[in-house]
Design an enzyme around this catalytic site. Sequence first.
Site, short mmCIF file in Angstrom:
data_model
loop_
_atom_site.label_atom_id
_atom_site.label_comp_id
_atom_site.label_asym_id
_atom_site.label_seq_id
_atom_site.Cartn_x
_atom_site.Cartn_y
_atom_site.Cartn_z
N MET A 170 -41.39 37.54 23.21
CA MET A 170 -40.71 38.79 22.68
C MET A 170 -40.12 39.49 24.11
O MET A 170 -38.92 39.86 24.09
CB MET A 170 -41.74 39.73 22.15
CG MET A 170 -40.85 41.06 21.75
SD MET A 170 -41.84 42.43 20.81
CE MET A 170 -42.53 41.58 19.26
N TYR A 188 -46.77 30.13 23.79
CA TYR A 188 -47.21 30.28 22.31
C TYR A 188 -47.35 28.85 21.83
O TYR A 188 -46.16 28.14 22.17
CB TYR A 188 -46.65 31.28 21.51
CG TYR A 188 -46.92 32.66 21.99
CD1 TYR A 188 -48.18 33.13 21.80
CD2 TYR A 188 -45.78 33.52 22.16
CE1 TYR A 188 -48.52 34.55 22.07
CE2 TYR A 188 -46.18 34.83 22.46
CZ TYR A 188 -47.44 35.11 22.45
OH TYR A 188 -47.70 36.68 22.66
N LYS A 216 -15.81 44.84 16.01
CA LYS A 216 -16.90 44.83 14.75
C LYS A 216 -18.29 44.55 15.77
O LYS A 216 -18.12 43.80 16.82
CB LYS A 216 -16.55 44.12 13.67
CG LYS A 216 -16.64 42.73 14.16
CD LYS A 216 -16.11 41.70 13.03
CE LYS A 216 -15.75 40.52 13.47
NZ LYS A 216 -15.01 39.57 12.48
#
Length: 406
Positions: free
Chosen positions: A330, A282, A62
């Site tokens: 990101m 950040y 899965k």
Amino acid sequence: MLRAKGVILVQSIDLTAFNIIAMTARHHNLRAFANINISHLLANLANIRALHANKSMIIMLKANAYGHGAVEIAKALDGLCEYFGVASVEEGIELILAGIEKTKVIVFSGFFSKDMVQTLIDYRLIPIIHSAYQYELLDEYFQSKHAEIWLKVNTGMNRLGLSEDEFEALYTQAQSYCKPINALTHLAESESCDQSFTLKQLQCFQALIKDKSFTHISAFNSAASLLNNNDFNTNTIRIGLALYGACAAAHPLLRCTLKPVMTLHSHVVAIQSIDVGDSVGYNRQYIAKSKTQIAIVTIGYGDGYPQAAPNGTMVAINGKVYPTAGKVSMDLMAIDIGMNKDIYIGDNVTLFGNHDLLVDDVAKHIGTSSYAMLTAINPRVKRFYLTSTDAETTQSVIKDTTASTK
Ligand SMILES: *Cc1c(COP(=O)(O)O)cnc(C)c1O
């Protein structure tokens, strides 16, 4: 050397092989990639089989085989276990369309409408029946040629599963239409040091299957299979995480027997020198306590690496472990490499996956789990499948690498 379908094969799986792949990938300018070591997968399978020699096995594929690539892992294992387990009908179809035919495919949670029943029949998928509602939908399936079912009974997980009464009733009804009939239950905390709840569930299950005739009987997942000796009259194990070389239980024995299948890599793309008091990234979550250098690495939460990784999460550069600095972004993350002068732009970075940097340990540091970390690695990260069979390709990989490092 990149070949068709982006698959690289190398002869022997050791550090040299990983370096070869790492350098090859650098040559091809990949920002982040994962090596999936099929030899390690097969070694883990052999180890688990040795512990449960007479049992059948359901290998859980899965969630894209826990992030490893369901189709490729299924191809490597087709015929080596009795069943594959997937979550949904869609995941099952994907395997059948890829040509999986020796190992049968069980759908664990995903069928809840009449339409899906025809799909089960068309793709030879075997349903797990965890509610009386599902059973009502199955008429056509029962009339098909291969009416194998699994009855899932709830013994304390309280997620999916028939009540004890429903289990009794459906077992009686199923006698007339289904063959074989199998039984399973699911354990809620099999990896816990305190095995008392697991024991309670297993005893309950044992009592429920007594005096009934099931072909396959299954309760143990990875942790239970590795930690329990008594099989409680079960004859089929369901293996996920351990096969991929990680373990939910912090058992020292497991840590040395299992070999990590996925190694996640990236590269250094820039190196910054900063002073005392300077911040990184950040929200300025890292403030330098002394003059240091920051290596910027081309992987981030956009690849599935956890954004929640705190300062000090470990990564390896050229085989040595360094701490992260500041928030993961990101596409990038930052590593404090101190005053080290031996790290260069383009150097390989390992995020997890060898014995010095197990995904279990990195996950624990971050406050997540190996399950979550492995399944999160997304398609932006190219997977390379390493096997030990293609000597010719090995030669070309080595030649290519030699050329690229000059
Ligand atoms: C995923 C899953 C397993 C396998 O669990 P691991 O801890 O990864 O071995 C077993 N049973 C069910 C029902 C599952 O969903």
